[in-house]
Design a protein around this motif. Structure first.
Motif, PDB file in Angstrom:
ATOM      1  N   GLY A  20       0.682  -1.213  -0.059  1.00 41.30           N
ATOM      2  CA  GLY A  20      -0.011   0.106   0.054  1.00 41.30           C
ATOM      3  C   GLY A  20       0.864   1.282   0.002  1.00 41.30           C
ATOM      4  O   GLY A  20       0.295   2.259  -0.234  1.00 41.30           O
ATOM      5  N   ARG A  22       3.905   3.802  -1.294  1.00 41.67           N
ATOM      6  CA  ARG A  22       4.201   4.438  -2.530  1.00 41.67           C
ATOM      7  C   ARG A  22       5.654   5.349  -2.715  1.00 41.67           C
ATOM      8  O   ARG A  22       6.076   5.624  -1.494  1.00 41.67           O
ATOM      9  N   THR A  42       1.422  -4.475  -4.353  1.00 40.91           N
ATOM     10  CA  THR A  42       0.525  -3.351  -3.991  1.00 40.91           C
ATOM     11  C   THR A  42       1.080  -2.026  -3.699  1.00 40.91           C
ATOM     12  O   THR A  42       0.365  -1.438  -2.881  1.00 40.91           O
ATOM     13  N   THR A  43       2.209  -1.730  -4.212  1.00 41.93           N
ATOM     14  CA  THR A  43       2.846  -0.563  -4.131  1.00 41.93           C
ATOM     15  C   THR A  43       2.743   0.146  -5.256  1.00 41.93           C
ATOM     16  O   THR A  43       2.518  -0.508  -6.518  1.00 41.93           O
ATOM     17  N   ASP A  99       1.810   0.861 -10.808  1.00 40.01           N
ATOM     18  CA  ASP A  99       1.476  -0.280  -9.744  1.00 40.01           C
ATOM     19  C   ASP A  99       3.046  -0.933  -9.881  1.00 40.01           C
ATOM     20  O   ASP A  99       3.736  -0.968 -10.671  1.00 40.01           O
TER      21      ASP A  99
END
Length: 372
Positions: A20, A22, A42-43, A99
């Motif tokens: 999650g 970034r 999921t980064t 992503d």
């Protein structure tokens, strides 16, 4: 940071984590500057277009200059490590964001890893080229992991950057100096307020606030002080509360989209009510003090009662609060006997000027007839 990483004589691995997370804006450059760039599931990475410190747009000519410079930097970084140049450049020109799956598949970054241990296993044996041209083979299997935690200074600094803490520091500063002004010589409120003010300026300077709001917040302090000094009976305190609330909302909650401070409005409203109640209480106390009769000095003696110790014809001795005073009748053609109750009408050095107390229905026989 990118310069330090690119010039490092020790291999650097950048890992975008946890899930999650970034690496956006400047963090995208930091990540891609490392000899090995990795991402966890999921980064995302990207959105590196130039903006102002508050997240706003930059004037066209200046934006073009900054964009071209960033494009050149991104191009050289990705070419140096043999990664995808075109998609990485789009992070700058189009604010593109990718992503982890896209970034790994398109070779914007080097690899993906679900956790740190998996990353260390994956890069074991890889060769990287340092800035000096030296080829280094990584040996990361079964290496020890050392977490670098924040120092107490870092924790304190981050604490000061919290908008709520900054706001309360301003309140402490304002109320501390206000109490010192309204009660000179208290010392502690003034010192506390001065320290809080310096910490407030330190914290606020690291954010991106609207400084016009600070002017209104300072105006609130000025109005509070003036309401104690002037006979406005609370009107200026009401103005101070309005100025504080409006100024705080502007100062904290009207910045840009990225780095702007934000403060819950209900905290501001509540603080305004508390400041208003305190200000009105102090003003009410000041008004009562102004209207109260004088209780010390010569002024407190005017109208006070004294008792004649000797006949006054018209001079003599009287007793005032257990003290023996020389006295002179204010009506020189009268005389009174000892024991007569008198009223002080003036103080002339060490002598009192008095007149007999004449109360309806009270025997005034103690007033002697005029002397022949």
């Amino acid at each position: 940071m990118t310069q330090k990483i690119l010039a490092s004589t020790v291999p650097v691995v950048a890992y975008v984590a946890p899930a999650g997370g970034r690496a956006a804006s400047a963090a995208a450059f930091v990540t891609l500057s490392a000899q090995i760039a990795a991402m966890s599931p999921t980064t995302r990475i990207g959105a590196a277009s130039p903006v102002t410190s508050t997240g706003g747009d930059i004037e066209s000519t200046l934006k073009a200059k900054i964009t071209n410079d960033l494009v050149a930097s991104m191009t050289s970084i990705q070419q140096r490590y043999g990664r995808n140049v075109s998609l990485a450049v789009r992070m700058v020109t189009n604010a593109s964001s990718y992503d982890d799956a896209t970034a790994i598949r398109s070779h914007i970054v080097d690899l993906g890893a679900p956790n740190l241990n998996s990353l260390l296993t994956s890069i074991d044996g890889r060769q990287v080229r340092l800035n000096n041209g030296q080829q280094v083979r990584l040996q990361t299997a079964d290496v020890g992991i050392q977490d670098v935690s924040e120092t107490p200074a870092d924790v304190f600094y981050n604490f000061l950057l919290d908008p709520t803490v900054i706001f309360f520091l301003f309140l402490v500063a304002m109320l501390g100096v206000y109490l010192e002004v309204s009660h000179p010589g208290a010392i502690v409120p003034g010192v506390t307020g001065a320290i809080a003010l310096l910490l407030f300026l330190f914290g606020a300077g690291s954010l991106a606030p609207n400084w016009a709001g600070l002017a209104l917040m300072l105006l609130a302090f000025v109005l509070l002080v003036l309401d104690v000094r002037l006979p406005t009976h609370g009107a200026l305190t009401i103005g101070a509360v309005v100025s504080l609330i409006v100024g705080s909302l502007i100062f904290f909650n009207s910045g840009g989209a990225y780095n702007a401070a934000y403060l819950n409005p209900w905290i501001i409203y509540g603080a305004g009510v508390v400041v208003g109640l305190m200000g009105l209480s102090i003003v009410a106390y000041a008004v009562r003090v102004r209207r109260a009769p004088v209780r010390s000095g010569q002024e407190a003696m005017y109208g006070a009662k004294a008792v004649a110790l000797t006949p006054l014809q018209p001079e003599g001795r009287v007793s005032y609060q257990g003290e023996n005073w020389a006295a002179l009748l204010d009506v020189p053609d009268l005389a009174v006997d000892s024991g007569t109750e008198l009223e002080i009408v003036a103080v002339e050095g060490l002598r009192l000027r008095v007149r007999p107390l004449v109360t309806p229905g009270v025997d005034t026989g103690k007033i002697a007839p005029p002397l022949e």
